[in-house]
Design a protein around this motif. Sequence first.
Motif, PDB file in Angstrom:
ATOM      1  N   TRP A  18     -18.823  59.909 -30.755  1.00 12.91           N
ATOM      2  CA  TRP A  18     -19.401  59.568 -32.059  1.00 12.91           C
ATOM      3  C   TRP A  18     -20.298  58.354 -31.866  1.00 12.91           C
ATOM      4  N   GLY A  19     -21.566  58.482 -32.167  1.00 14.10           N
ATOM      5  CA  GLY A  19     -22.478  57.349 -32.071  1.00 14.10           C
ATOM      6  C   GLY A  19     -22.504  56.722 -30.695  1.00 14.10           C
ATOM      7  N   LEU A  20     -22.512  57.524 -29.659  1.00 14.94           N
ATOM      8  CA  LEU A  20     -22.555  57.106 -28.255  1.00 14.94           C
ATOM      9  C   LEU A  20     -21.257  56.452 -27.763  1.00 14.94           C
ATOM     10  N   SER A  21     -20.199  56.480 -28.576  1.00 14.19           N
ATOM     11  CA  SER A  21     -18.910  55.907 -28.205  1.00 14.19           C
ATOM     12  C   SER A  21     -17.815  56.960 -28.361  1.00 14.19           C
ATOM     13  N   VAL A  22     -16.667  56.660 -27.795  1.00 15.44           N
ATOM     14  CA  VAL A  22     -15.528  57.542 -27.991  1.00 15.44           C
ATOM     15  C   VAL A  22     -15.143  57.500 -29.473  1.00 15.44           C
ATOM     16  N   ALA A  23     -14.663  58.611 -30.002  1.00 13.98           N
ATOM     17  CA  ALA A  23     -14.275  58.683 -31.411  1.00 13.98           C
ATOM     18  C   ALA A  23     -13.281  57.572 -31.744  1.00 13.98           C
ATOM     19  N   SER A  24     -13.438  56.984 -32.909  1.00 15.11           N
ATOM     20  CA  SER A  24     -12.588  55.861 -33.308  1.00 15.11           C
ATOM     21  C   SER A  24     -11.108  56.249 -33.322  1.00 15.11           C
ATOM     22  N   VAL A  25     -10.814  57.478 -33.648  1.00 14.40           N
ATOM     23  CA  VAL A  25      -9.417  57.927 -33.673  1.00 14.40           C
ATOM     24  C   VAL A  25      -8.834  57.901 -32.254  1.00 14.40           C
ATOM     25  N   MET A  26      -9.606  58.338 -31.274  1.00 21.44           N
ATOM     26  CA  MET A  26      -9.126  58.291 -29.891  1.00 21.44           C
ATOM     27  C   MET A  26      -8.971  56.844 -29.430  1.00 21.44           C
ATOM     28  N   LYS A  27      -9.861  55.959 -29.866  1.00 21.31           N
ATOM     29  CA  LYS A  27      -9.713  54.532 -29.534  1.00 21.31           C
ATOM     30  C   LYS A  27      -8.376  54.011 -30.050  1.00 21.31           C
ATOM     31  N   LEU A  28      -8.054  54.340 -31.292  1.00 21.57           N
ATOM     32  CA  LEU A  28      -6.782  53.911 -31.877  1.00 21.57           C
ATOM     33  C   LEU A  28      -5.602  54.474 -31.081  1.00 21.57           C
ATOM     34  N   TYR A  29      -5.708  55.740 -30.705  1.00 23.48           N
ATOM     35  CA  TYR A  29      -4.637  56.366 -29.926  1.00 23.48           C
ATOM     36  C   TYR A  29      -4.467  55.670 -28.581  1.00 23.48           C
ATOM     37  N   LEU A  30      -5.572  55.429 -27.890  1.00 26.17           N
ATOM     38  CA  LEU A  30      -5.496  54.777 -26.571  1.00 26.17           C
ATOM     39  C   LEU A  30      -4.843  53.405 -26.670  1.00 26.17           C
ATOM     40  N   ASP A  31      -5.115  52.696 -27.747  1.00 21.77           N
ATOM     41  CA  ASP A  31      -4.496  51.379 -27.938  1.00 21.77           C
ATOM     42  C   ASP A  31      -2.985  51.489 -28.096  1.00 21.77           C
TER      43      ASP A  31
ATOM     44  N   GLY B 192     -15.440  64.371 -17.385  1.00 17.01           N
ATOM     45  CA  GLY B 192     -16.375  65.435 -17.723  1.00 17.01           C
ATOM     46  C   GLY B 192     -16.982  65.228 -19.086  1.00 17.01           C
ATOM     47  N   ILE B 193     -18.262  65.596 -19.174  1.00 17.17           N
ATOM     48  CA  ILE B 193     -18.989  65.516 -20.437  1.00 17.17           C
ATOM     49  C   ILE B 193     -19.441  66.936 -20.766  1.00 17.17           C
ATOM     50  N   LEU B 194     -19.036  67.427 -21.910  1.00 19.88           N
ATOM     51  CA  LEU B 194     -19.361  68.783 -22.325  1.00 19.88           C
ATOM     52  C   LEU B 194     -20.307  68.738 -23.507  1.00 19.88           C
ATOM     53  N   SER B 195     -21.454  69.337 -23.345  1.00 15.69           N
ATOM     54  CA  SER B 195     -22.418  69.424 -24.435  1.00 15.69           C
ATOM     55  C   SER B 195     -22.048  70.613 -25.303  1.00 15.69           C
ATOM     56  N   THR B 196     -21.794  70.376 -26.569  1.00 12.68           N
ATOM     57  CA  THR B 196     -21.407  71.467 -27.460  1.00 12.68           C
ATOM     58  C   THR B 196     -22.593  72.347 -27.810  1.00 12.68           C
ATOM     59  N   SER B 197     -23.816  71.918 -27.472  1.00 11.51           N
ATOM     60  CA  SER B 197     -24.993  72.741 -27.731  1.00 11.51           C
ATOM     61  C   SER B 197     -25.308  73.645 -26.538  1.00 11.51           C
ATOM     62  N   GLY B 198     -24.570  73.482 -25.434  1.00 13.80           N
ATOM     63  CA  GLY B 198     -24.795  74.299 -24.245  1.00 13.80           C
ATOM     64  C   GLY B 198     -23.539  75.060 -23.866  1.00 13.80           C
ATOM     65  N   ASP B 199     -23.588  75.734 -22.709  1.00 15.16           N
ATOM     66  CA  ASP B 199     -22.434  76.520 -22.283  1.00 15.16           C
ATOM     67  C   ASP B 199     -22.051  76.149 -20.853  1.00 15.16           C
TER      68      ASP B 199
ATOM     69  N   GLY C  67     -25.315  61.051 -25.022  1.00 11.79           N
ATOM     70  CA  GLY C  67     -24.152  60.165 -24.978  1.00 11.79           C
ATOM     71  C   GLY C  67     -23.061  60.775 -24.130  1.00 11.79           C
ATOM     72  N   GLY C  68     -22.055  60.038 -23.916  1.00 12.57           N
ATOM     73  CA  GLY C  68     -20.921  60.513 -23.141  1.00 12.57           C
ATOM     74  C   GLY C  68     -20.515  59.539 -22.065  1.00 12.57           C
ATOM     75  N   LYS C  69     -21.484  59.022 -21.324  1.00 11.07           N
ATOM     76  CA  LYS C  69     -21.151  58.090 -20.242  1.00 11.07           C
ATOM     77  C   LYS C  69     -20.482  56.834 -20.780  1.00 11.07           C
ATOM     78  N   GLY C  70     -21.000  56.326 -21.880  1.00  9.37           N
ATOM     79  CA  GLY C  70     -20.398  55.135 -22.488  1.00  9.37           C
ATOM     80  C   GLY C  70     -18.996  55.398 -22.993  1.00  9.37           C
ATOM     81  N   ALA C  71     -18.794  56.564 -23.579  1.00  9.41           N
ATOM     82  CA  ALA C  71     -17.468  56.930 -24.078  1.00  9.41           C
ATOM     83  C   ALA C  71     -16.481  57.060 -22.925  1.00  9.41           C
ATOM     84  N   ILE C  72     -16.912  57.680 -21.840  1.00 14.86           N
ATOM     85  CA  ILE C  72     -16.058  57.805 -20.645  1.00 14.86           C
ATOM     86  C   ILE C  72     -15.705  56.415 -20.113  1.00 14.86           C
ATOM     87  N   LYS C  73     -16.686  55.522 -20.045  1.00 11.62           N
ATOM     88  CA  LYS C  73     -16.433  54.155 -19.559  1.00 11.62           C
ATOM     89  C   LYS C  73     -15.406  53.442 -20.436  1.00 11.62           C
ATOM     90  N   GLN C  74     -15.543  53.594 -21.764  1.00 14.71           N
ATOM     91  CA  GLN C  74     -14.601  52.957 -22.685  1.00 14.71           C
ATOM     92  C   GLN C  74     -13.187  53.471 -22.439  1.00 14.71           C
TER      93      GLN C  74
END
Length: 141
Positions: free
Chosen positions: A66-79, A122-129, A99-106
């Motif tokens: 979300w917005g080049l970062s990991v989803a806020s819900v996953m951030k809360l879970y990881l904490d 892994g980064i999966l583009s939902t617009s591709g296959d 996006g994706g690299k920043g989320a993976i780094k976080q």
Amino acid sequence: MKIGIIVYSKTGKTLSAAKKLKEALLSSGNYVLLEQVTTAGDDLSKVAAAPGTEGYDAVILASPVWGLSVASVMKLYLDKIPSLKGQKVGLLVTRSFWGGKGAIKQMAKVCQAKGGTVTKTGILSTSGDNVKKLVEDFKSL
């Protein structure tokens, strides 16, 4: 190997990818359990279900970007995770366009701080296959 796939998915795209990954890992002879991180209704600031990570040889954490970062819900879970000590960790993010690299780094930073060893990303583009390639990559977690 006993593998836990822990996924947060708001629209179902990340969950769909996680289910395909689960099937591939099962067909490789692994024991795999897929569990979801959920919120209390539409309130994205509170995690209602936070699956544990203990008891697994490896954990795969899957989240949308979300917005080049990991989803806020996953951030809360990881904490909330107390420890990943001695566990292999795979990180999977889904994105619509970029996006994706920043989320993976976080995610990796938190997992390593909790003692986990990140072995696959892994980064999966939902617009591709590219699901098939991603699933093949994760078979060697």
